[in-house]
Design an enzyme around this catalytic site. Structure first.
Site, PDB file in Angstrom:
ATOM      1  N   ASN A 107       0.867  -1.180   0.000  1.00 10.02           N
ATOM      2  CA  ASN A 107       0.000   0.000   0.000  1.00 10.02           C
ATOM      3  C   ASN A 107       0.901   1.227   0.000  1.00 10.02           C
ATOM      4  O   ASN A 107       1.406   1.645   1.030  1.00 10.02           O
ATOM      5  CB  ASN A 107      -0.888  -0.034   1.249  1.00 10.02           C
ATOM      6  CG  ASN A 107      -1.836   1.150   1.319  1.00 10.02           C
ATOM      7  OD1 ASN A 107      -1.810   2.033   0.447  1.00 10.02           O
ATOM      8  ND2 ASN A 107      -2.669   1.181   2.341  1.00 10.02           N
ATOM      9  N   ARG A 111      -2.684  -2.012  -3.361  1.00 15.38           N
ATOM     10  CA  ARG A 111      -3.913  -1.270  -3.096  1.00 15.38           C
ATOM     11  C   ARG A 111      -3.878   0.023  -3.928  1.00 15.38           C
ATOM     12  O   ARG A 111      -2.903   0.770  -3.882  1.00 15.38           O
ATOM     13  CB  ARG A 111      -3.989  -0.904  -1.622  1.00 15.38           C
ATOM     14  CG  ARG A 111      -5.227  -0.104  -1.304  1.00 15.38           C
ATOM     15  CD  ARG A 111      -4.952   0.988  -0.335  1.00 15.38           C
ATOM     16  NE  ARG A 111      -6.152   1.769  -0.097  1.00 15.38           N
ATOM     17  CZ  ARG A 111      -6.169   2.850   0.649  1.00 15.38           C
ATOM     18  NH1 ARG A 111      -5.048   3.270   1.224  1.00 15.38           N
ATOM     19  NH2 ARG A 111      -7.273   3.518   0.810  1.00 15.38           N
ATOM     20  N   HIS A 150     -12.988   2.771   0.240  1.00 16.59           N
ATOM     21  CA  HIS A 150     -13.032   1.691   1.234  1.00 16.59           C
ATOM     22  C   HIS A 150     -13.735   0.442   0.676  1.00 16.59           C
ATOM     23  O   HIS A 150     -14.260  -0.370   1.442  1.00 16.59           O
ATOM     24  CB  HIS A 150     -13.819   2.101   2.503  1.00 16.59           C
ATOM     25  CG  HIS A 150     -13.168   3.123   3.354  1.00 16.59           C
ATOM     26  ND1 HIS A 150     -13.883   4.135   3.974  1.00 16.59           N
ATOM     27  CD2 HIS A 150     -11.889   3.300   3.723  1.00 16.59           C
ATOM     28  CE1 HIS A 150     -13.063   4.889   4.679  1.00 16.59           C
ATOM     29  NE2 HIS A 150     -11.839   4.412   4.547  1.00 16.59           N
ATOM     30  N   ARG A 197     -12.055  15.350   8.303  1.00 11.69           N
ATOM     31  CA  ARG A 197     -12.774  15.748   7.077  1.00 11.69           C
ATOM     32  C   ARG A 197     -14.193  16.195   7.412  1.00 11.69           C
ATOM     33  O   ARG A 197     -14.838  15.614   8.279  1.00 11.69           O
ATOM     34  CB  ARG A 197     -12.841  14.573   6.089  1.00 11.69           C
ATOM     35  CG  ARG A 197     -11.496  14.154   5.559  1.00 11.69           C
ATOM     36  CD  ARG A 197     -11.681  13.118   4.443  1.00 11.69           C
ATOM     37  NE  ARG A 197     -10.421  12.524   4.069  1.00 11.69           N
ATOM     38  CZ  ARG A 197     -10.194  11.207   4.061  1.00 11.69           C
ATOM     39  NH1 ARG A 197     -11.144  10.355   4.366  1.00 11.69           N
ATOM     40  NH2 ARG A 197      -9.015  10.753   3.718  1.00 11.69           N
ATOM     41  N   GLU A 199      -8.591  -5.516   4.849  1.00 11.68           N
ATOM     42  CA  GLU A 199      -8.448  -5.108   3.460  1.00 11.68           C
ATOM     43  C   GLU A 199      -7.253  -5.798   2.794  1.00 11.68           C
ATOM     44  O   GLU A 199      -7.302  -6.145   1.616  1.00 11.68           O
ATOM     45  CB  GLU A 199      -8.292  -3.584   3.390  1.00 11.68           C
ATOM     46  CG  GLU A 199      -9.600  -2.877   3.732  1.00 11.68           C
ATOM     47  CD  GLU A 199      -9.418  -1.456   4.236  1.00 11.68           C
ATOM     48  OE1 GLU A 199      -9.009  -1.297   5.406  1.00 11.68           O
ATOM     49  OE2 GLU A 199      -9.673  -0.521   3.478  1.00 11.68           O
TER      50      GLU A 199
END
Ligand code: ADP
Length: 405
Positions: free
Chosen positions: A7, A91, A181, A242, A389
């Site tokens: 990743n 990823r 996601h 965020r 993940e």
């Protein structure tokens, strides 16, 4: 069969090495501050041995060289040489409308990922560097696979992904909801079907991935039909830093008042808003929960907003799917904060949601164990599931290279 999952971020490169015979992680680590003089690698083998080193890593290629060293030659080495790694899975954050599923890396695939850089400038550029670094170190004979955060959401219908701006912007610039996601939503929705002993095609599921970044997805007949993140991961519920969904006028109003440029405003919305901005305490759910428990009003307000917004999404998605069979909580907050799970579920009583509060509290941190927190009488099954993940990426990689070798 050993598979490396990578990743690559703009200044970091995380990795996990899997033995896919038993799906166990053999080693994992992270190179941080790539591009800075004080970059470092932290590596840990499954047996607890560790390797740490502060060393300049000017590029992702330099970082990958240190990863090779950590895996093969360090005190915490786990393999003799890199030939043991049969495939690499990467990823990728933004697959746009091009990538509807995971695929093998070719030069054309790299070019397509590069073409999506305007939609995810920091992420996709870094992913390409990560892929190129692996090719440089391992050669073209080791197959590489790319797994996209967006592809699970590619089944959304236009009514879920078209924004209320002129259609030309969708055609011209690809302005639409993509969602993120996806690997997590895919993993936990598969898992809930498995735990319920049902076919995913027979379930209406809402998955809530609640971490530093948070997103919610509606999964009907095994397909994602809507999700809360949008063109970028900024949309949806409030997150650590965020803003989540806003009246668009808020953006132009603040921008004008504070004299911010468009990139400054984007940075502001990504880094200074959400739970941090409202509470003034922290972006970390642990700190904010603690402050709220000590009577900090704005900390409490930020959590009230978070729970309220999650519940509104679940209610909205129940309407979108004409029903609801299961709700899943996952991500750092979903897996570790029973209060969030309880307070969100309180809003859902009208849907027949009933949870066992004591069991939920007693299993606050689920630590790799998936739990069902709804009561037998509940009309909707409610779970907390540990997402994985990296395992999804490793599984897709094995599948695309033709199975375990
Ligand atoms: P990311 O989105 O970066 O993958 P994670 O899924 O690891 O993040 O989630 C990070 C969030 O999980 C942080 O807000 C953190 O405070 C929260 N979290 C982790 N452990 C706990 C805990 N024990 N209680 C409450 N929140 C927690």
């Amino acid at each position: 069969m050993k598979v490396l999952v990578v990743n690559a971020g703009s200044s970091s490169m995380k990795y996990q090495l899997f033995d896919m015979q038993n799906e166990q992680v053999i080693a994992k680590g992270n190179c941080e501050r790539i591009g800075s003089p004080d970059s470092f690698i932290g590596h840990k083998a499954a047996d607890g041995r560790e390797f740490k080193e502060t060393i300049p890593m000017p590029t992702h290629s330099d970082a990958f060289e240190r990863i090779v060293f950590a895996l093969t030659k360090s005190d915490a080495a786990v393999i003799e040489n890199m030939n043991e790694i049969k495939a690499v899975g990467h990823r990728i954050v933004q697959g746009g409308a091009i990538f509807k599923e995971s695929c093998l890396v070719t030069e054309k695939v790299i070019e397509d990922i590069e073409s999506l850089i305007p939609l995810a400038p920091l992420h996709n550029a870094a992913h390409v560097q990560g892929i190129r670094a692996c090719i440089k170190a391992l050669g073209h004979d080791v197959p590489q696979v790319v797994v996209f955060d967006t592809s699970f959401h590619s089944t959304m219908p236009p009514k879920a992904y078209i924004f209320g701006v002129p259609y030309e912007y969708y055609e011209k610039y690809g302005v639409r909801r993509y969602g993120f996601h996806g690997t997590s939503h895919r993993y936990v929705s598969d898992r809930v079907a498995e735990l319920e002993g049902k076919d995913k095609k027979d379930l209406k599921i809402v998955t809530c991935h609640l971490g530093n970044g948070s997103s919610i997805a509606a999964i009907c007949d095994g397909k994602c039909i809507d999700t809360s993140m949008g063109l970028t991961p900024l949309d949806g519920i409030i997150m650590g830093t965020r803003s989540g969904t806003l009246d668009p006028s808020v953006v132009t109003f603040i921008q004008e008042k504070e004299g911010l440029s468009a990139p400054e405003m984007a940075q502001y919305l990504n880094k200074k808003c959400g739970v941090l901005g409202i509470s003034g305490v922290s972006n970390d759910n642990r700190d904010v929960t603690e402050a709220a428990q000590q009577g900090h009003e704005r900390a409490q307000l930020s959590l009230d907003i978070l729970h309220y917004q999650i519940a509104k999404y679940i209610g909205g998605y129940a309407a979108a799917m004409h029903g609801l069979d299961a709700v899943v909580f996952t991500g750092g907050i979903g897996e570790n904060n029973y209060i969030t799970r309880e307070l969100v579920c309180e809003y859902l009583d009208f849907l027949g949601v009933e949870i066992d509060k004591e069991y939920n509290m007693a299993h606050n941190k689920i630590k790799g164990h998936d739990i069902k927190i709804s009561t037998p009488a509940s009309k909707v099954a409610v779970y907390a599931i540990s997402t994985n993940e990296e395992l999804v990426i490793a599984r897709d990689t094995v599948k695309l290279v033709g199975g375990i070798k």
